[in-house]
Design an enzyme around this catalytic site. Structure first.
Site, PDB file in Angstrom:
ATOM      1  N   TYR A   1      -0.347  30.041   9.836  1.00 19.40           N
ATOM      2  CA  TYR A   1       0.423  30.689   8.774  1.00 19.40           C
ATOM      3  C   TYR A   1       1.764  30.022   8.473  1.00 19.40           C
ATOM      4  CZ  TYR A   1      -3.000  34.322   8.040  1.00 19.40           C
ATOM      5  OH  TYR A   1      -4.150  34.982   7.700  1.00 19.40           O
TER       6      TYR A   1
ATOM      7  N   GLU B   1      -6.159  40.486  11.251  1.00 21.08           N
ATOM      8  CA  GLU B   1      -7.088  39.530  11.851  1.00 21.08           C
ATOM      9  C   GLU B   1      -7.125  39.632  13.369  1.00 21.08           C
ATOM     10  OE1 GLU B   1      -5.798  35.855  10.070  1.00 21.08           O
ATOM     11  OE2 GLU B   1      -6.288  36.621   8.067  1.00 21.08           O
TER      12      GLU B   1
END
Length: 405
Positions: A95, A137
């Site tokens: 990310y 997630e």
């Protein structure tokens, strides 16, 4: 939490994103893959080449900006994307890489219009959105690994059977190499298949719907052979599967994922609409209904080019003979002379609302559809025109999510 000023700044960029969103995401992927080529082992190269991934990300960024003051409204989209991320192996450490390159792409494309205030606001917003994805997630990774028969990452499966279903679709029956139990799944879900193809620099990952009911000692995927263009990676994996992978060979699978699933608690009639290889999740749903709810009214409608490419027809017709509540219809766009002579189909051409209403008893039902994007757009428009409730319209994109409007 984002402060009011940050929210206001993000919202002010919505019109700009509507115009320049795809240019930003295109530049984003160019930057990211140049600085982190290892990520090419995760992303679908065909979707990159065709522009589908860039468009999907642009739509997601636009939706996030438009709803920055009520991010809970895009939670269903977050979960849908998170399923794909978990299936592919996207991790928290990816990310910051995405964030750095996305902000740089915004600055490059917008130039002086991307003020420090705008870039700082987007940095704050991206941090909040990334944390949301990472949290969702993390729960998915935990469930995937800790569920009965579950596993982390990719697991070796052996091709137990390879069955040709039509001229273009072949089924692969996959059993775990370690002989242990396999995870259950919801009808409509998919698995990721990771492949190292000789001569290819990068690993290729493709997601294929599971095409049988859960509860079996195997997973079945039914793959359409996509020829693709000479300079396009579309079809690399499907062609390799069809031509090179045989019984006894090994495939690497992630655990089942996906949010396009049959609501088995709903007792109302269900309508399954498919085009081409979009029938694969529908077969999983149909087989599940046949086993668990044989009295539930089901209408199964499949559109294909002709009988040569129509997979699993005999199987569905056999189910229809056993289940009085199952109605089955075939629509062929370009039927062959053999199709016409044998009466192999119920309608020539395409599914339209008038014909659909003549075959489906009422609009108060659960509708599921999957297939090529033009087919899905036509089904979505027909159902909305008919007045079907939005909550009763369910669909799945093969690949990055697009828009049906």
């Amino acid at each position: 939490m984002l402060n009011n000023n940050t929210i206001a700044v993000i919202k002010s960029t919505v019109p700009v994103l509507e115009v320049h969103g795809t240019a930003i995401t295109k530049r984003f992927y160019e930057r990211m893959f140049k600085s982190h080529p290892e990520l090419l082992n995760i992303f679908n190269h065909a979707n990159q080449k065709q522009g589908r991934q860039q468009t999907a990300l642009a739509n997601a960024v636009y939706a996030a900006a438009a709803n920055i003051d009520k991010l809970e409204s895009i939670l269903p989209v977050v979960k849908q994307i998170a399923h794909k991320h978990r299936s592919l192996g996207v991790l928290p450490e990816h990310y910051p890489i995405v964030g750095e390159n996305l902000l740089a792409a915004i600055k490059e494309v917008l130039g002086s219009a991307a003020t420090e205030e705008i870039l700082e606001a987007w940095a704050d917003a991206y941090g909040v959105i990334a944390d949301a994805f990472i949290g969702v997630e993390a729960e998915m990774y935990k469930h995937s690994e800790e569920q009965a028969g579950g596993w982390a990452g990719y697991r070796a499966f052996i091709v137990e059977k390879k069955i040709k279903e039509s001229d273009v679709i072949t089924s692969f029956y996959l059993v775990p190499q370690d002989g242990k139990a396999i995870a259950g799944f919801e009808p409509g879900q998919y698995v990721s298949v990771k492949m190292d193809i000789p001569g290819e620099r990068n690993t290729h990952i493709r997601q294929y719907s599971l095409s049988d009911a859960p509860g079996k000692p195997y997973y079945r995927i039914s793959v359409k052979k996509e020829a693709g263009e000479p300079d396009c990676p579309a079809g690399k994996v499907s062609v390799y599967l069809h031509e090179q992978i045989n019984t006894g060979e090994t495939l690497w699978l992630s655990a089942p994922a996906g949010d396009f699933t049959l609501d088995q608690k709903d007792a109302r009639p269900v309508v399954l609409l498919s085009g081409g290889v979009g029938l694969t999740p529908m077969i999983s749903m149909l087989n599940t209904l046949a086993e668990t709810a044989p009295d539930r009214p089901v209408t199964f409608i499949h559109a294909a080019r002709n009988g040569k490419v129509h997979a699993m027809r005999e199987h569905v017709e056999q189910l229809a003979q056993k289940l009085p509540q199952l109605s089955v219809y075939w629509v062929y766009n370009l039927p062959t002379e053999e199709d016409a002579a044998s009466g192999a189909f119920h309608k020539e051409g395409y599914i339209d609302l008038e014909w659909l209403r003549s075959k489906v008893p009422a609009s108060d039902a659960s509708f599921y559809f999957c297939g090529p994007v033009p087919f899905m757009k036509a089904m979505n428009q027909a159902l909305k025109t008919w007045g079907v409730a939005e909550a009763d319209i369910h669909y799945e994109f093969f690949g990055p999510a697009g828009t049906l409007d």
